[in-house]
Design a protein around this motif. Sequence first.
Motif, PDB file in Angstrom:
ATOM      1  N   THR A 123      -9.474   1.813  -5.208  1.00  0.00           N
ATOM      2  CA  THR A 123      -9.735   0.862  -4.127  1.00  0.00           C
ATOM      3  C   THR A 123     -10.085   1.634  -2.862  1.00  0.00           C
ATOM      4  O   THR A 123      -9.444   2.630  -2.521  1.00  0.00           O
TER       5      THR A 123
ATOM      6  N   GLU B 290      -0.960   7.965  -7.696  1.00  0.00           N
ATOM      7  CA  GLU B 290      -1.320   8.192  -6.291  1.00  0.00           C
ATOM      8  C   GLU B 290      -2.437   9.223  -6.180  1.00  0.00           C
ATOM      9  O   GLU B 290      -2.274  10.276  -5.556  1.00  0.00           O
TER      10      GLU B 290
ATOM     11  N   PRO C 195       0.797  -1.238   0.000  1.00  0.00           N
ATOM     12  CA  PRO C 195       0.000   0.000   0.000  1.00  0.00           C
ATOM     13  C   PRO C 195       0.828   1.285   0.000  1.00  0.00           C
ATOM     14  O   PRO C 195       0.744   2.107   0.922  1.00  0.00           O
ATOM     15  N   GLY C 196       1.618   1.462  -1.019  1.00  0.00           N
ATOM     16  CA  GLY C 196       2.434   2.662  -1.164  1.00  0.00           C
ATOM     17  C   GLY C 196       3.150   2.618  -2.510  1.00  0.00           C
ATOM     18  O   GLY C 196       2.988   1.665  -3.281  1.00  0.00           O
ATOM     19  N   VAL C 197       3.938   3.639  -2.773  1.00  0.00           N
ATOM     20  CA  VAL C 197       4.705   3.694  -4.028  1.00  0.00           C
ATOM     21  C   VAL C 197       5.827   2.644  -3.959  1.00  0.00           C
ATOM     22  O   VAL C 197       6.515   2.532  -2.948  1.00  0.00           O
TER      23      VAL C 197
ATOM     24  N   ASN D 266       2.580  -1.801  -6.287  1.00  0.00           N
ATOM     25  CA  ASN D 266       1.559  -1.108  -5.493  1.00  0.00           C
ATOM     26  C   ASN D 266       0.294  -1.996  -5.418  1.00  0.00           C
ATOM     27  O   ASN D 266      -0.056  -2.677  -6.380  1.00  0.00           O
ATOM     28  N   ASP D 267      -0.392  -1.962  -4.278  1.00  0.00           N
ATOM     29  CA  ASP D 267      -1.564  -2.838  -4.088  1.00  0.00           C
ATOM     30  C   ASP D 267      -2.703  -2.559  -5.076  1.00  0.00           C
ATOM     31  O   ASP D 267      -3.345  -3.488  -5.579  1.00  0.00           O
ATOM     32  N   ALA D 268      -2.957  -1.276  -5.378  1.00  0.00           N
ATOM     33  CA  ALA D 268      -4.039  -0.959  -6.320  1.00  0.00           C
ATOM     34  C   ALA D 268      -3.650  -1.400  -7.736  1.00  0.00           C
ATOM     35  O   ALA D 268      -4.501  -1.853  -8.518  1.00  0.00           O
TER      36      ALA D 268
ATOM     37  N   VAL E  45       1.933   5.547   3.735  1.00  0.00           N
ATOM     38  CA  VAL E  45       1.193   6.483   4.575  1.00  0.00           C
ATOM     39  C   VAL E  45       0.417   5.787   5.704  1.00  0.00           C
ATOM     40  O   VAL E  45       0.323   6.300   6.806  1.00  0.00           O
ATOM     41  N   ASN E  46      -0.102   4.576   5.423  1.00  0.00           N
ATOM     42  CA  ASN E  46      -0.921   3.898   6.442  1.00  0.00           C
ATOM     43  C   ASN E  46      -0.176   2.802   7.205  1.00  0.00           C
ATOM     44  O   ASN E  46      -0.794   2.032   7.936  1.00  0.00           O
TER      45      ASN E  46
ATOM     46  N   GLY F  11      -6.875   3.024   3.021  1.00  0.00           N
ATOM     47  CA  GLY F  11      -6.505   4.157   2.180  1.00  0.00           C
ATOM     48  C   GLY F  11      -7.355   4.196   0.912  1.00  0.00           C
ATOM     49  O   GLY F  11      -8.295   3.411   0.761  1.00  0.00           O
ATOM     50  N   PHE F  12      -7.008   5.104   0.028  1.00  0.00           N
ATOM     51  CA  PHE F  12      -7.687   5.222  -1.268  1.00  0.00           C
ATOM     52  C   PHE F  12      -6.641   4.885  -2.327  1.00  0.00           C
ATOM     53  O   PHE F  12      -5.666   5.615  -2.499  1.00  0.00           O
ATOM     54  N   GLY F  13      -6.808   3.738  -2.975  1.00  0.00           N
ATOM     55  CA  GLY F  13      -5.834   3.315  -3.984  1.00  0.00           C
ATOM     56  C   GLY F  13      -6.303   3.658  -5.376  1.00  0.00           C
ATOM     57  O   GLY F  13      -7.503   3.814  -5.620  1.00  0.00           O
TER      58      GLY F  13
ATOM     59  N   HIS G 275      -3.748  10.852  -2.631  1.00  0.00           N
ATOM     60  CA  HIS G 275      -3.181  12.000  -1.907  1.00  0.00           C
ATOM     61  C   HIS G 275      -3.267  13.293  -2.716  1.00  0.00           C
ATOM     62  O   HIS G 275      -2.604  14.285  -2.414  1.00  0.00           O
TER      63      HIS G 275
ATOM     64  N   GLU H 112      -8.222  10.463  -0.233  1.00  0.00           N
ATOM     65  CA  GLU H 112      -8.110   9.540   0.901  1.00  0.00           C
ATOM     66  C   GLU H 112      -8.732  10.133   2.176  1.00  0.00           C
ATOM     67  O   GLU H 112      -9.414   9.438   2.917  1.00  0.00           O
TER      68      GLU H 112
HETATM   69  C1  BGC Z   1      -1.322   4.738  -0.695  1.00  0.00           C
HETATM   70  C2  BGC Z   1      -1.465   4.016  -2.008  1.00  0.00           C
HETATM   71  C3  BGC Z   1      -2.296   2.754  -1.818  1.00  0.00           C
HETATM   72  C4  BGC Z   1      -3.616   3.090  -1.159  1.00  0.00           C
HETATM   73  C5  BGC Z   1      -4.451   1.858  -0.879  1.00  0.00           C
HETATM   74  C6  BGC Z   1      -2.683   5.009  -0.127  1.00  0.00           C
HETATM   75  O1  BGC Z   1      -2.561   5.670   1.100  1.00  0.00           O
HETATM   76  O2  BGC Z   1      -0.604   5.936  -0.852  1.00  0.00           O
HETATM   77  O3  BGC Z   1      -0.208   3.682  -2.523  1.00  0.00           O
HETATM   78  O4  BGC Z   1      -2.512   2.126  -3.056  1.00  0.00           O
HETATM   79  O5  BGC Z   1      -3.408   3.795   0.053  1.00  0.00           O
HETATM   80  O6  BGC Z   1      -3.812   0.973  -0.034  1.00  0.00           O
END
Ligand code: BGC
Length: 233
Positions: free
Chosen positions: A128, A148, A69-71, A108-110, A81-82, A132-134, A151, A161
């Motif tokens: 997603t 992203e 869940p991030g870059v 990345n998860d999304a 972030v989470n 978070g918001f993916g 954000h 998000e």
């Molecule tokens: C992250 C994304 C991620 C999303 C869902 C966001 O806070 O920056 O990279 O895809 O959450 O997990």
Amino acid sequence: MAENNIRTLSVDIGGSGIKVIVLDTAGNPQTERARLETPQPATPEAVIKAIAQLAAGQGEFERVSVGFPGVVRSSVTETAVNLTADWIGFDLGTALQKLLGQPVRVVNDADMQGLGAISRQGVELVITLGTGFGSALFVDGKLVPNLEMGHHEFRKGETYEQQLGRAALEDVGEKKWNSRLEKAIGSLQRLFNYDRLYIGGGEAKKVTLNLPPNIKIIPNVSGLLGGIALWRD
Ligand code: BGC
């Protein structure tokens, strides 16, 4: 082992749960999906320990795919972030490869979720809704990595998000959250002019909007099913 028998351990690291499944070369599940709560604080050590524990219950596999869940760049995590700040600059691919003894690919998860859902035709956007918001963008199946949108500013000085993540859902309730989502869809439609939009993540089941045929709710398991696409060279 014959190429068509290669098993892939697919891992989806989320802000609230870590999920795994084993897929065959065609992407069909070979095991029951298993899940553990994301440890808190979600440091690399704690998350890797949870993955090892889950992997041990999945039998054998020859390679590993991870949605994070991030870059992610070259399997190094650049933002989280989470989770915790310890992930910034962490080589997750190498750490898991050492631990599990098999080649690992991390995205990345999304992005991974999208790979498990898209039709590979035209402009396809995936969002997603979870902790978070993916977001993920594809053009004829080709991924534009690490979009992203979450954000990026959405409305009232807040990001997508902040307005649509789980904390916001819990804060404002489903009705208001759905009406915010409707506005977000409108804004994304005007920006991307997508052919199809997919909505996934753990909270997608709370979407009550009447959606046009080019917008689909996708099951959360797509996050794991997308793992097979990471090895399609
Ligand atoms: C992250 C994304 C991620 C999303 C869902 C966001 O806070 O920056 O990279 O895809 O959450 O997990």
